[in-house]
Design a protein around this motif. Structure first.
Motif, PDB file in Angstrom:
ATOM      1  N   CYS A 165       0.840  -1.065   0.072  1.00 47.33           N
ATOM      2  CA  CYS A 165      -0.108  -0.060  -0.014  1.00 47.33           C
ATOM      3  C   CYS A 165       0.747   1.247  -0.052  1.00 47.33           C
ATOM      4  CB  CYS A 165      -1.031   0.081   1.142  1.00 47.33           C
ATOM      5  SG  CYS A 165      -2.025  -1.099   1.264  1.00 47.33           S
ATOM      6  N   TYR A 166       0.680   1.923  -0.921  1.00 50.50           N
ATOM      7  CA  TYR A 166       1.430   3.367  -1.145  1.00 50.50           C
ATOM      8  C   TYR A 166       0.279   4.586  -0.952  1.00 50.50           C
ATOM      9  CZ  TYR A 166       4.820   7.015  -2.396  1.00 50.50           C
ATOM     10  OH  TYR A 166       5.420   8.169  -2.468  1.00 50.50           O
ATOM     11  N   MET A 167       0.029   5.212   0.104  1.00 47.89           N
ATOM     12  CA  MET A 167       0.728   5.049   1.202  1.00 47.89           C
ATOM     13  C   MET A 167      -0.011   4.462   2.402  1.00 47.89           C
ATOM     14  SD  MET A 167       3.771   6.892   0.969  1.00 47.89           S
ATOM     15  CE  MET A 167       4.373   7.377   2.841  1.00 47.89           C
ATOM     16  N   ILE A 168       0.646   3.449   3.287  1.00 43.57           N
ATOM     17  CA  ILE A 168      -0.458   3.157   4.256  1.00 43.57           C
ATOM     18  C   ILE A 168      -0.429   3.888   5.535  1.00 43.57           C
ATOM     19  CG2 ILE A 168       1.672   1.797   5.722  1.00 43.57           C
ATOM     20  CD1 ILE A 168      -2.102   0.337   4.972  1.00 43.57           C
ATOM     21  N   HIS A 169       0.569   5.104   5.555  1.00 39.32           N
ATOM     22  CA  HIS A 169       0.794   5.978   6.698  1.00 39.32           C
ATOM     23  C   HIS A 169       1.216   7.109   6.095  1.00 39.32           C
ATOM     24  CE1 HIS A 169       1.242   7.843  10.566  1.00 39.32           C
ATOM     25  NE2 HIS A 169       1.498   7.009  11.106  1.00 39.32           N
TER      26      HIS A 169
END
Length: 364
Positions: free
Chosen positions: A162-166
């Motif tokens: 995932c981009y981004m997860i955070h």
């Protein structure tokens, strides 16, 4: 310097940087007992007009000299055929990137399979959000679309990152800018509409992803473990009143002045970010009416004897009328702000200043 090519000056500094970088990273490689399982050699090189095979092979060999078999080397490219073709490096694992889609996900891996018939399928940048620019509405990506595509990825046995997860923050002067013909500056915030917000909060998007993973019996931790992370404590500090302290022209945070015949880029002075002041003593300036035309690649305050007369901005306004009070001996100053490096462009976006006066059709 020609970035991302086999230009020897570029290679010299990359090699010098890697000596410092891998001295710190090597202990964390998977083969050395650490958590780093993959190391990316290049990013979306297939999207660029340059295609320097010599550079790609040299870069691969440089990585191998530090990583060896301690981690997997990989590249990332857009999923289109011309992108995966140009971004592929012999001996390096290829991955692709894409966001939400209504297409069958295996169709998007078809071009990759033509150049890499075997091995796992990986979407190394599955876009859960998008970046935002100054002046534009905050970018968002619909959660339902994310869950739909993520479900398809899992069912097709595709690995994804995932981009981004955070979400995060660009600190200081280190934000970037887009590559459109009109300059688009990234927000200092990089919240990115990510599942975990810039503040560390678990969003509804995060909980939806978590529920999806639970459907497929992935370990996501207990409800008790994420309790209290839904919304982190926030502070309200009220309005902040800014007051002038010192003029930029009198700031002690500077270096000794440098004299040059023509304006030079910031990099010439080993300055990558922040502000730089260009000053010229006027000699025989053109008669009124006259216009200052500046090709400045960022934003510039125009001062005459330290009094602001205009603001210039790349792709927005590049010329300004000069006051009739302009005369020989006055200081014409441009305070140029580096507003952010192009984060997606072939060559470095150095701060350039090209100045013309013109009066009655004559250029100076």
């Amino acid at each position: 310097m020609k970035l991302r090519t086999s230009d020897t000056s570029h290679a010299f500094f990359v090699s010098k940087w890697f000596q410092q970088l891998f001295e710190r990273i090597s202990p964390f490689l998977y083969g050395n007992g650490g958590p780093v399982i993959m190391v990316q050699v290049e990013n979306e090189y297939g999207s660029y007009p340059k295609h320097d095979k010599k550079y790609l092979n040299w870069l691969r060999d440089l990585y191998l000299s530090y990583v060896g078999d301690k981690a997997v080397l990989f590249t990332t490219d857009g999923w289109y055929q011309n992108m995966v073709n140009k971004g592929r490096i012999p001996g390096v694992f290829s991955t692709v990137d894409f966001g939400t889609t209504t297409e069958p996900v295996l169709k998007l891996f078809g071009p990759l399979r033509k150049v890499q018939p075997n091995g796992p399928l990986v979407n190394s940048e599955f876009y859960t959000g998008w970046l935002s620019y100054w002046g534009d509405p905050l970018s968002t990506v619909d959660t339902n679309n994310i869950i739909r595509t993520m479900r398809d990825l899992i069912e097709a046995n595709v690995s994804f990152n995932c981009y981004m997860i955070h979400g995060g923050t660009n600190f200081g002067f280190t934000s970037g800018s887009g590559s459109d013909s009109i300059l688009k500056l990234d927000l200092t915030s990089y919240d990115y509409d990510a599942p975990i917000s810039e503040a560390g909060d678990l969003t509804d998007k995060y909980l939806a992803i978590r529920d999806l993973l639970k459907e497929f019996n992935y370990s996501v931790g207990s409800d008790e473990e994420i309790k209290g992370l839904r919304k982190s404590p926030k502070g309200n500090y009220g309005p902040v009143v800014l007051e002038p302290v010192i003029s930029l022209m009198e700031s002690p945070v500077s270096t000794l002045p440098v004299t040059t015949e023509y304006p030079q880029a910031m990099e010439t002075f080993n300055q990558s970010y922040g502000l730089i002041s260009y000053t010229h003593v006027l000699t025989d300036p053109p008669k009124d009416p006259s216009v200052l035309q500046v090709n400045v690649r960022d934003r510039a305050l125009v001062l005459l004897d330290n009094e602001e007369i205009s603001v210039l901005a790349y792709t927005v306004i590049n010329e300004t009328p000069m006051p009739s009070t302009m005369k020989t001996g006055m200081n014409l100053t441009l305070i140029v702000e580096n507003q952010g490096r192009r984060n997606y462009q072939l060559l470095s976006d150095v701060t350039k200043v090209i100045i013309h006066y013109y009066s009655y059709g004559q250029f100076y």
